[in-house]
Design a protein around this motif. Structure first.
Motif, PDB file in Angstrom:
ATOM      1  N   LEU A 184     -25.977  58.713 -35.370  1.00  0.00           N
ATOM      2  CA  LEU A 184     -26.658  59.804 -34.680  1.00  0.00           C
ATOM      3  C   LEU A 184     -27.287  60.815 -35.638  1.00  0.00           C
ATOM      4  N   ALA A 185     -26.568  61.236 -36.647  1.00  0.00           N
ATOM      5  CA  ALA A 185     -27.101  62.232 -37.583  1.00  0.00           C
ATOM      6  C   ALA A 185     -28.359  61.705 -38.273  1.00  0.00           C
TER       7      ALA A 185
ATOM      8  N   LYS B 193     -23.915  65.814 -28.137  1.00  0.00           N
ATOM      9  CA  LYS B 193     -22.849  65.654 -27.150  1.00  0.00           C
ATOM     10  C   LYS B 193     -23.243  64.639 -26.074  1.00  0.00           C
ATOM     11  N   GLN B 194     -24.474  64.730 -25.572  1.00  0.00           N
ATOM     12  CA  GLN B 194     -24.952  63.811 -24.536  1.00  0.00           C
ATOM     13  C   GLN B 194     -24.958  62.366 -25.020  1.00  0.00           C
ATOM     14  N   ILE B 195     -25.474  62.139 -26.206  1.00  0.00           N
ATOM     15  CA  ILE B 195     -25.592  60.768 -26.736  1.00  0.00           C
ATOM     16  C   ILE B 195     -24.214  60.198 -27.070  1.00  0.00           C
ATOM     17  N   GLN B 196     -23.321  61.023 -27.593  1.00  0.00           N
ATOM     18  CA  GLN B 196     -21.967  60.536 -27.897  1.00  0.00           C
ATOM     19  C   GLN B 196     -21.236  60.132 -26.623  1.00  0.00           C
ATOM     20  N   GLU B 197     -21.454  60.840 -25.541  1.00  0.00           N
ATOM     21  CA  GLU B 197     -20.830  60.490 -24.267  1.00  0.00           C
ATOM     22  C   GLU B 197     -21.442  59.219 -23.688  1.00  0.00           C
ATOM     23  N   ALA B 198     -22.762  59.080 -23.794  1.00  0.00           N
ATOM     24  CA  ALA B 198     -23.450  57.919 -23.220  1.00  0.00           C
ATOM     25  C   ALA B 198     -23.250  56.658 -24.068  1.00  0.00           C
TER      26      ALA B 198
ATOM     27  N   THR C  91     -25.232  55.130 -26.159  1.00  0.00           N
ATOM     28  CA  THR C  91     -26.383  54.234 -26.049  1.00  0.00           C
ATOM     29  C   THR C  91     -27.037  53.995 -27.407  1.00  0.00           C
ATOM     30  N   VAL C  92     -27.770  52.897 -27.446  1.00  0.00           N
ATOM     31  CA  VAL C  92     -28.595  52.562 -28.608  1.00  0.00           C
ATOM     32  C   VAL C  92     -30.002  52.293 -28.078  1.00  0.00           C
TER      33      VAL C  92
ATOM     34  N   LEU D 297     -45.481  51.419 -26.494  1.00  0.00           N
ATOM     35  CA  LEU D 297     -44.169  51.067 -27.041  1.00  0.00           C
ATOM     36  C   LEU D 297     -43.417  50.125 -26.113  1.00  0.00           C
ATOM     37  N   ARG D 298     -42.521  49.384 -26.711  1.00  0.00           N
ATOM     38  CA  ARG D 298     -41.499  48.659 -25.952  1.00  0.00           C
ATOM     39  C   ARG D 298     -40.169  49.240 -26.414  1.00  0.00           C
ATOM     40  N   VAL D 299     -39.469  49.889 -25.490  1.00  0.00           N
ATOM     41  CA  VAL D 299     -38.201  50.537 -25.813  1.00  0.00           C
ATOM     42  C   VAL D 299     -37.075  49.761 -25.144  1.00  0.00           C
ATOM     43  N   THR D 300     -36.063  49.426 -25.935  1.00  0.00           N
ATOM     44  CA  THR D 300     -34.883  48.729 -25.432  1.00  0.00           C
ATOM     45  C   THR D 300     -33.695  49.678 -25.530  1.00  0.00           C
ATOM     46  N   VAL D 301     -33.056  49.932 -24.400  1.00  0.00           N
ATOM     47  CA  VAL D 301     -31.885  50.809 -24.359  1.00  0.00           C
ATOM     48  C   VAL D 301     -30.674  49.953 -24.015  1.00  0.00           C
ATOM     49  N   THR D 302     -29.679  50.017 -24.888  1.00  0.00           N
ATOM     50  CA  THR D 302     -28.460  49.244 -24.692  1.00  0.00           C
ATOM     51  C   THR D 302     -27.300  50.212 -24.478  1.00  0.00           C
ATOM     52  N   ALA D 303     -26.652  50.086 -23.319  1.00  0.00           N
ATOM     53  CA  ALA D 303     -25.468  50.887 -23.000  1.00  0.00           C
ATOM     54  C   ALA D 303     -24.227  50.082 -23.384  1.00  0.00           C
ATOM     55  N   PRO D 304     -23.059  50.735 -23.440  1.00  0.00           N
ATOM     56  CA  PRO D 304     -21.845  50.013 -23.836  1.00  0.00           C
ATOM     57  C   PRO D 304     -21.536  48.807 -22.954  1.00  0.00           C
TER      58      PRO D 304
END
Length: 176
Positions: A70-71, A98-103, A105-106, A132-139
């Protein structure tokens, strides 16, 4: 009176003709190269290409983020921006972390195409549109893939072109 003697050897005559032609071609090439290197349109084209490359990279950076790095990702966002957009990212960083750590996601983005929509070289401003083509991967679950078009405003800084505004491009017919 001196008499000029002409050669009747065809190889010597051909060599002379080729030498004169080569000298003419070299001279023409040199003049053309000089004119091209001092042509304002060539410099403008280079500026356009530089703005496009920076814009595509910045838009890709802004759509790529891994909760495990994240950083590094947020630093990349900040390095890609300037002005109000940069300040918004800096001010909202803690809440966003905080939002990204909870979600957890990549998000990864791939530039499909891009274009400069406007360029004011003197003012140091440019506009870009990037697909763009954006791919979002959740846990849990399958990756979600979305294609989008982004409109960005760039400002030339001492470090090069940076995003000063970014938004979604309208899709479809928006005329009434």
């Amino acid at each position: 009176m001196a008499r000029v003697r002409m050669t009747r050897n065809p190889l010597v005559a051909a060599a002379i003709v080729l030498t004169v032609a080569a000298a003419g071609a070299a001279g023409w090439g040199g003049v053309s190269r000089y004119q091209a290197s001092h042509d304002d349109s060539a410099a403008y084209a280079q500026t356009r290409d530089d703005a496009l490359a920076a814009g595509e990279q910045a838009v890709q950076n802004m759509n790529t983020l891994d909760h495990q790095r994240l950083a590094k990702g947020l630093d990349s966002w900040e390095d890609s921006t300037t002005g109000d957009l940069h300040q918004q990212l800096v001010d909202g960083r803690d809440a966003f972390v905080k939002q990204i750590q909870e979600a957890k996601t990549v998000s990864t983005a791939k530039v499909l195409s891009g274009a400069v929509t406007e360029l004011d070289d003197r003012a140091g401003r440019a506009g870009v549109m990037v697909a763009l083509r954006v791919t979002v991967t959740a846990p849990k679950g399958k990756p979600a893939v979305k294609e989008s078009r982004m409109l960005g405003q760039l400002t030339r800084t001492s470090e090069g072109w940076k995003l000063s505004a970014l938004g979604q491009a309208p899709v479809g017919n928006t005329a009434g």
